[in-house]
Design a protein around this motif. Sequence first.
Motif, PDB file in Angstrom:
ATOM      1  N   GLU A 137       0.807  -1.220   0.000  1.00  0.00           N
ATOM      2  CA  GLU A 137       0.000   0.000   0.000  1.00  0.00           C
ATOM      3  C   GLU A 137       0.842   1.274   0.000  1.00  0.00           C
ATOM      4  OE1 GLU A 137      -2.487  -0.439   3.427  1.00  0.00           O
ATOM      5  OE2 GLU A 137      -3.700  -2.011   2.491  1.00  0.00           O
ATOM      6  N   VAL A 138       2.142   1.149   0.183  1.00  0.00           N
ATOM      7  CA  VAL A 138       3.021   2.317   0.219  1.00  0.00           C
ATOM      8  C   VAL A 138       3.001   3.006  -1.140  1.00  0.00           C
ATOM      9  CG1 VAL A 138       5.430   3.061   0.446  1.00  0.00           C
ATOM     10  CG2 VAL A 138       4.488   1.386   2.031  1.00  0.00           C
ATOM     11  N   ASP A 139       2.891   4.330  -1.112  1.00  0.00           N
ATOM     12  CA  ASP A 139       2.881   5.100  -2.348  1.00  0.00           C
ATOM     13  C   ASP A 139       4.179   4.862  -3.103  1.00  0.00           C
ATOM     14  OD1 ASP A 139       1.803   6.974  -4.160  1.00  0.00           O
ATOM     15  OD2 ASP A 139       3.086   8.546  -3.329  1.00  0.00           O
ATOM     16  N   GLY A 140       4.070   4.514  -4.354  1.00  0.00           N
ATOM     17  CA  GLY A 140       5.239   4.190  -5.156  1.00  0.00           C
ATOM     18  C   GLY A 140       5.333   2.705  -5.399  1.00  0.00           C
ATOM     19  N   VAL A 141       4.936   1.901  -4.391  1.00  0.00           N
ATOM     20  CA  VAL A 141       4.876   0.453  -4.578  1.00  0.00           C
ATOM     21  C   VAL A 141       3.547   0.133  -5.267  1.00  0.00           C
ATOM     22  CG1 VAL A 141       4.827  -1.804  -3.442  1.00  0.00           C
ATOM     23  CG2 VAL A 141       6.338   0.002  -2.589  1.00  0.00           C
ATOM     24  N   ASP A 142       2.460   0.609  -4.692  1.00  0.00           N
ATOM     25  CA  ASP A 142       1.117   0.550  -5.284  1.00  0.00           C
ATOM     26  C   ASP A 142       0.714  -0.824  -5.791  1.00  0.00           C
ATOM     27  OD1 ASP A 142       0.886   3.306  -4.843  1.00  0.00           O
ATOM     28  OD2 ASP A 142       1.805   3.765  -6.765  1.00  0.00           O
ATOM     29  N   ALA A 143       1.063  -1.882  -5.081  1.00  0.00           N
ATOM     30  CA  ALA A 143       0.718  -3.229  -5.517  1.00  0.00           C
ATOM     31  C   ALA A 143      -0.790  -3.466  -5.492  1.00  0.00           C
ATOM     32  CB  ALA A 143       1.423  -4.259  -4.643  1.00  0.00           C
ATOM     33  N   PHE A 144      -1.515  -2.735  -4.647  1.00  0.00           N
ATOM     34  CA  PHE A 144      -2.952  -2.965  -4.505  1.00  0.00           C
ATOM     35  C   PHE A 144      -3.782  -1.761  -4.924  1.00  0.00           C
ATOM     36  CE2 PHE A 144      -0.760  -5.312  -1.061  1.00  0.00           C
ATOM     37  CZ  PHE A 144      -0.918  -6.584  -1.586  1.00  0.00           C
ATOM     38  N   LYS A 145      -3.186  -0.842  -5.624  1.00  0.00           N
ATOM     39  CA  LYS A 145      -3.888   0.371  -5.997  1.00  0.00           C
ATOM     40  C   LYS A 145      -4.927   0.043  -7.061  1.00  0.00           C
ATOM     41  CE  LYS A 145      -2.618   5.016  -6.206  1.00  0.00           C
ATOM     42  NZ  LYS A 145      -1.596   5.999  -6.486  1.00  0.00           N
ATOM     43  N   LYS A 146      -6.152   0.484  -6.831  1.00  0.00           N
ATOM     44  CA  LYS A 146      -7.203   0.297  -7.809  1.00  0.00           C
ATOM     45  C   LYS A 146      -7.116   1.449  -8.802  1.00  0.00           C
ATOM     46  CE  LYS A 146     -10.446  -1.958  -4.653  1.00  0.00           C
ATOM     47  NZ  LYS A 146      -9.727  -3.066  -4.375  1.00  0.00           N
ATOM     48  N   ARG A 147      -7.145   1.084 -10.056  1.00  0.00           N
ATOM     49  CA  ARG A 147      -7.031   2.101 -11.099  1.00  0.00           C
ATOM     50  C   ARG A 147      -8.313   2.122 -11.911  1.00  0.00           C
ATOM     51  NH1 ARG A 147      -1.339   2.709 -10.944  1.00  0.00           N
ATOM     52  NH2 ARG A 147      -0.221   0.952 -10.614  1.00  0.00           N
ATOM     53  N   SER A 148      -8.663   3.280 -12.349  1.00  0.00           N
ATOM     54  CA  SER A 148      -9.794   3.407 -13.266  1.00  0.00           C
ATOM     55  C   SER A 148      -9.374   4.354 -14.379  1.00  0.00           C
ATOM     56  CB  SER A 148     -11.025   3.934 -12.533  1.00  0.00           C
ATOM     57  OG  SER A 148     -10.756   5.188 -11.971  1.00  0.00           O
ATOM     58  N   GLU A 149      -9.864   4.040 -15.576  1.00  0.00           N
ATOM     59  CA  GLU A 149      -9.519   4.858 -16.732  1.00  0.00           C
ATOM     60  C   GLU A 149     -10.691   5.718 -17.109  1.00  0.00           C
ATOM     61  OE1 GLU A 149      -7.852   3.354 -20.439  1.00  0.00           O
ATOM     62  OE2 GLU A 149      -6.572   2.063 -19.205  1.00  0.00           O
ATOM     63  N   VAL A 150     -10.412   6.938 -17.449  1.00  0.00           N
ATOM     64  CA  VAL A 150     -11.427   7.864 -17.927  1.00  0.00           C
ATOM     65  C   VAL A 150     -10.968   8.355 -19.287  1.00  0.00           C
ATOM     66  CG1 VAL A 150     -12.576  10.069 -17.499  1.00  0.00           C
ATOM     67  CG2 VAL A 150     -12.004   8.566 -15.590  1.00  0.00           C
ATOM     68  N   THR A 151     -11.852   8.197 -20.264  1.00  0.00           N
ATOM     69  CA  THR A 151     -11.533   8.678 -21.603  1.00  0.00           C
ATOM     70  C   THR A 151     -12.340   9.943 -21.848  1.00  0.00           C
ATOM     71  OG1 THR A 151     -11.234   6.399 -22.330  1.00  0.00           O
ATOM     72  CG2 THR A 151     -11.497   8.057 -24.045  1.00  0.00           C
ATOM     73  N   MET A 152     -11.648  10.974 -22.186  1.00  0.00           N
ATOM     74  CA  MET A 152     -12.314  12.249 -22.470  1.00  0.00           C
ATOM     75  C   MET A 152     -12.377  12.455 -23.972  1.00  0.00           C
ATOM     76  SD  MET A 152     -10.805  14.790 -19.534  1.00  0.00           S
ATOM     77  CE  MET A 152     -11.332  16.182 -20.441  1.00  0.00           C
ATOM     78  N   GLN A 153     -13.547  12.888 -24.426  1.00  0.00           N
ATOM     79  CA  GLN A 153     -13.715  13.229 -25.828  1.00  0.00           C
ATOM     80  C   GLN A 153     -14.074  14.697 -25.912  1.00  0.00           C
ATOM     81  OE1 GLN A 153     -16.794  10.708 -27.318  1.00  0.00           O
ATOM     82  NE2 GLN A 153     -15.427   8.970 -27.644  1.00  0.00           N
ATOM     83  N   ILE A 154     -13.397  15.380 -26.777  1.00  0.00           N
ATOM     84  CA  ILE A 154     -13.708  16.791 -26.982  1.00  0.00           C
ATOM     85  C   ILE A 154     -14.510  16.888 -28.277  1.00  0.00           C
ATOM     86  CG2 ILE A 154     -12.750  19.093 -27.355  1.00  0.00           C
ATOM     87  CD1 ILE A 154     -10.319  18.167 -25.718  1.00  0.00           C
ATOM     88  N   LYS A 155     -15.745  17.384 -28.152  1.00  0.00           N
ATOM     89  CA  LYS A 155     -16.644  17.492 -29.298  1.00  0.00           C
ATOM     90  C   LYS A 155     -17.100  18.926 -29.418  1.00  0.00           C
ATOM     91  CE  LYS A 155     -18.569  12.838 -28.778  1.00  0.00           C
ATOM     92  NZ  LYS A 155     -19.813  12.079 -28.647  1.00  0.00           N
ATOM     93  N   PRO A 156     -17.458  19.313 -30.635  1.00  0.00           N
ATOM     94  CA  PRO A 156     -18.034  20.653 -30.802  1.00  0.00           C
ATOM     95  C   PRO A 156     -19.386  20.733 -30.087  1.00  0.00           C
ATOM     96  CG  PRO A 156     -17.604  19.609 -32.953  1.00  0.00           C
ATOM     97  CD  PRO A 156     -17.288  18.613 -31.882  1.00  0.00           C
ATOM     98  N   ILE A 157     -19.755  21.914 -29.637  1.00  0.00           N
ATOM     99  CA  ILE A 157     -20.983  22.114 -28.871  1.00  0.00           C
ATOM    100  C   ILE A 157     -22.222  21.701 -29.662  1.00  0.00           C
ATOM    101  CG2 ILE A 157     -21.286  24.537 -29.537  1.00  0.00           C
ATOM    102  CD1 ILE A 157     -21.951  23.124 -26.055  1.00  0.00           C
ATOM    103  N   GLU A 158     -22.194  21.911 -30.965  1.00  0.00           N
ATOM    104  CA  GLU A 158     -23.349  21.541 -31.797  1.00  0.00           C
ATOM    105  C   GLU A 158     -23.586  20.036 -31.736  1.00  0.00           C
ATOM    106  OE1 GLU A 158     -20.677  23.305 -33.191  1.00  0.00           O
ATOM    107  OE2 GLU A 158     -21.620  25.270 -32.968  1.00  0.00           O
ATOM    108  N   GLU A 159     -22.519  19.255 -31.780  1.00  0.00           N
ATOM    109  CA  GLU A 159     -22.646  17.797 -31.735  1.00  0.00           C
ATOM    110  C   GLU A 159     -23.171  17.347 -30.376  1.00  0.00           C
ATOM    111  OE1 GLU A 159     -19.835  13.863 -32.333  1.00  0.00           O
ATOM    112  OE2 GLU A 159     -19.189  15.745 -33.244  1.00  0.00           O
ATOM    113  N   VAL A 160     -22.709  17.993 -29.296  1.00  0.00           N
ATOM    114  CA  VAL A 160     -23.167  17.658 -27.950  1.00  0.00           C
ATOM    115  C   VAL A 160     -24.645  17.972 -27.818  1.00  0.00           C
ATOM    116  CG1 VAL A 160     -22.906  18.200 -25.489  1.00  0.00           C
ATOM    117  CG2 VAL A 160     -20.883  17.977 -26.924  1.00  0.00           C
TER     118      VAL A 160
END
Length: 185
Positions: A137-160
């Motif tokens: 659990e030590v920062d840097g070792v992170d053997a048990f760190k849960k990770r999540s991915e976030v994908t950002m999409q940049i779209k024109p306002i009209e499309e949104v």
Amino acid sequence: MNTDFLTPDVEESVPLPAKAAEAMPNLSPQEELEMRANTIKLLSDLTGQPIIPTEEDADSAKALAREIIENPKVRPDFANYPNETIALYAGLAARYNHMIVEELSDLKLYVVNKLFEEVETAKDSRARISALTKLGEVDGVDAFKKRSEVTMQIKPIEEVEKELLQVLEGVEYAVIEPENAADNT
């Protein structure tokens, strides 16, 4: 016996304070405590009389410490306490008022090293697994760190706006009349 050499030369143009308290510099409570503790220690060393606090002195020192922890802005009048209480309080303050490590990285290294030591010297598997878990659990070792991915999409306002309108058009809704609305007619 000639005592002339003990009397310092005082120039007439140098003003002397009326009271000894006026000659003292303004000190913070920490500085005053250090000064008093050093003076008490010096006097004890010079006279050969040890500083032995009583149970009452210890209780007073602990009460003073509690008071200062609860209200750091309080300025205690150290002159109201006996030397033994001041000496004991100075020891308490010195013990908890200094940095253990200069850099947090040093503390992290210490923790990691101690965890490794525990893993290697553990008497049973439960203690070894516990130490390994903490090490992971030590920062840097992170053997048990849960990770999540976030994908950002940049779209024109009209499309949104277009996508939002499509979602809103697909929403089915119904108007439900309140039960007591039928009673009022």
